[in-house]
Design an enzyme around this catalytic site. Sequence first.
Site, PDB file in Angstrom:
ATOM      1  N   ARG A   1      -7.046  -7.929 -11.647  1.00 23.87           N
ATOM      2  CA  ARG A   1      -5.896  -8.278 -10.819  1.00 23.87           C
ATOM      3  C   ARG A   1      -4.904  -9.080 -11.654  1.00 23.87           C
ATOM      4  O   ARG A   1      -5.307  -9.894 -12.507  1.00 23.87           O
ATOM      5  CB  ARG A   1      -6.403  -9.122  -9.649  1.00 23.87           C
ATOM      6  N   GLY A  18      -2.060   1.918  -0.074  1.00 22.24           N
ATOM      7  CA  GLY A  18      -1.496   1.718   1.271  1.00 22.24           C
ATOM      8  C   GLY A  18      -1.289   0.281   1.670  1.00 22.24           C
ATOM      9  O   GLY A  18      -1.183  -0.016   2.869  1.00 22.24           O
ATOM     10  N   THR A  46      -2.802  -0.732  -9.119  1.00 22.96           N
ATOM     11  CA  THR A  46      -1.519  -0.879  -8.424  1.00 22.96           C
ATOM     12  C   THR A  46      -0.423  -1.523  -9.245  1.00 22.96           C
ATOM     13  O   THR A  46      -0.702  -2.322 -10.153  1.00 22.96           O
ATOM     14  CB  THR A  46      -1.734  -1.733  -7.145  1.00 22.96           C
ATOM     15  N   LEU A  47       0.821  -1.132  -8.881  1.00 25.59           N
ATOM     16  CA  LEU A  47       1.998  -1.897  -9.295  1.00 25.59           C
ATOM     17  C   LEU A  47       2.508  -2.678  -8.091  1.00 25.59           C
ATOM     18  O   LEU A  47       3.526  -3.322  -8.155  1.00 25.59           O
ATOM     19  CB  LEU A  47       3.092  -0.952  -9.785  1.00 25.59           C
ATOM     20  N   ASN A  48       1.858  -2.544  -6.960  1.00 24.72           N
ATOM     21  CA  ASN A  48       2.217  -3.034  -5.638  1.00 24.72           C
ATOM     22  C   ASN A  48       3.205  -2.073  -4.994  1.00 24.72           C
ATOM     23  O   ASN A  48       2.810  -1.047  -4.476  1.00 24.72           O
ATOM     24  CB  ASN A  48       2.726  -4.473  -5.647  1.00 24.72           C
ATOM     25  N   THR A  86       0.122   1.943  -4.417  1.00 30.85           N
ATOM     26  CA  THR A  86      -1.076   1.666  -5.177  1.00 30.85           C
ATOM     27  C   THR A  86      -1.654   3.040  -5.405  1.00 30.85           C
ATOM     28  O   THR A  86      -1.146   4.019  -4.863  1.00 30.85           O
ATOM     29  CB  THR A  86      -1.970   0.754  -4.297  1.00 30.85           C
ATOM     30  N   ASP A 122       2.261 -10.272  -3.207  1.00 32.74           N
ATOM     31  CA  ASP A 122       0.977 -10.336  -2.490  1.00 32.74           C
ATOM     32  C   ASP A 122       0.510 -11.770  -2.286  1.00 32.74           C
ATOM     33  O   ASP A 122      -0.472 -12.008  -1.580  1.00 32.74           O
ATOM     34  CB  ASP A 122      -0.103  -9.518  -3.221  1.00 32.74           C
TER      35      ASP A 122
HETATM   36  N1  GLY Z   1      -0.739  -4.556  -3.857  1.00 29.82           N
HETATM   37  C1  GLY Z   1      -1.554  -4.126  -2.790  1.00 29.82           C
HETATM   38  C2  GLY Z   1      -2.861  -4.882  -2.744  1.00 29.82           C
HETATM   39  O1  GLY Z   1      -3.352  -5.285  -3.770  1.00 29.82           O
HETATM   40  O2  GLY Z   1      -3.365  -5.093  -1.700  1.00 29.82           O
END
Ligand code: GLY
Length: 568
Positions: free
Chosen positions: A107, A471, A397-399, A379, A421
């Site tokens: 992360r 999502g 993810t890139l968000n 994501t 986030d």
């Molecule tokens: N960026 C979406 C998540 O990590 O929940």
Amino acid sequence: MRYLIMIGLAAGSFFTACAQQPVDPIQPFHYNIEKEVTVPRGAVASAHPLASRVGVMILQQGGNAVDAAIATQLALAVVYPGAGNIGGGGFLVAHLTNGRNIAIDYRETAPAKAGRDMYLDSAGNAITQLSIDGHLAAGIPGTIAGIFASMKYAKLPFSKLIDPAIKLAAKGFAITASEAGNLNAARADFERLNTLPTAFVKEQPWKAGDTLLQPELAHTLTLIRNKGAAGFYEGETAAAIVAEMQRGKGIITADDLKNYRAKEREALAFNYKGYTILTMPLPSSGGICLRQMMGMVEKYPLATWGFHSPRAVQLMIEAERRAYADRAQFLGDPDFIKVPVQQLMNKQYITSRMQDFEPMKAGSSTLTKAGVFPESTETTHLSIIDAAGNAVSVTTTLNGHYGSKTVAGKAGFLLNNEMDDFSVKPGVPNMYGLVGNEANAIAPGKRMLSSMTPTIVLKGKQALYSLGTPGGSTIITSVFQTLLNTLEFGLSPANAINKPKFHHQWLPDEVAVEADFPDSTLQALQQMGYKVVKRGPIGHTEIIQRTPATRQLTAVGDKRGDDSVAGF
Ligand code: GLY
């Protein structure tokens, strides 16, 4: 099942076979979207056909599921720039045939110069756009550190895993219609949020079949190939990121990059009616929320009530409401805050959360608070199972779609907007409408809370499913529903992921349903007192199922995107 045939998308294919050379299995200008395959030896499901083909090619070359996951992720970073990435982060959950369960956390983290009020104006109001777009929205990327942390479980040399991605970036590939539409939609943002020209903007609008060439990304990937993680976190690539930050008033420094570390965590495992559900612990909220929701519905006769029956859907909505209330209150980076994980996962506590559940009557998020105990949507997911039975589930993810929409200057890759986030201010919703609290406040070096829920289902020691989805806030409810669709309602993998989904996240107090959600159930929910709103597609779930009797693998890609599977 073959949905779309793309032939002759571009004038020339560098992989085109000629009489003397063997045919390259990766045909960047001639590929199909395959929605379902059933195969005996190995399968990959991902958001792009070329990435799935790369994964299977690695399996065929003797790699295991981890090798294939690394190569597929790197290929996605090239062919699916909206979410595939080296400028973002993710989680890998795996079950190996030696019995070992793995959870790798890569992360993003907040930069050292980040602070809890960095997105507030002088009056204390949240300027939420700053955490969504541009240089300040980016956390320190974790993907490359995660890939090298995964290498210890891989078999093949790293160069073999990254070479297909380098080739795709350097020589180009034909883009799909949806990629063309997405790139065109983001054009104004790319122009506004970048200080240098990017590969994602060209003079004429993009159309299906156009070639996307990314020479700068190819160069960055080559540095990583030759220098390992230092090819990203130090030297030329790090300098390009820092230079872009300086031009764009961002705050990521060379030290931030050098100090980034991926972490191996203990995979979160729980029992559901004889199955072991293996998923991601904090800093993803996914595993804890999934455990809570599965625990809240376990004692009810869901299978008898039936798929999409008003009773079953209502129960699942109320479980979702309660789990998301706890998420907002308690969950954040466990390296920074004390999270009462054991209490939140305790069976008695989970049961007690449903004490006020009233069948066939809408609950209320004003009345439902977090529990009390003593004391973009974008994501992408990939699932792989290999011939030996190793199973890998990766969500990365890139968000938001294309992340911060800021490219790391000459390094040629998109940076994430994962800072959104975090909870930018208690009670202020993020881009997914999620609210948070102290537990998820910004602090230097802290990981922002995630919803990503890469999941594997075991029966005994055998991996039966590998699944997950993008999502945003709907990730957890999509995985929850896909699990119940298979384990309780007996749906096929294709139906389990493609049938309409619904979502409740505590706040706002409403049930969001996909457009094709059955009207009769929707009306029944309204009669119970629920506010029901129709929304766009929920997730792009990828799933692989192993049938124990035949050991055949069925891989299915979600109908909702270009998701595509491959196997052999
Ligand atoms: N960026 C979406 C998540 O990590 O929940």
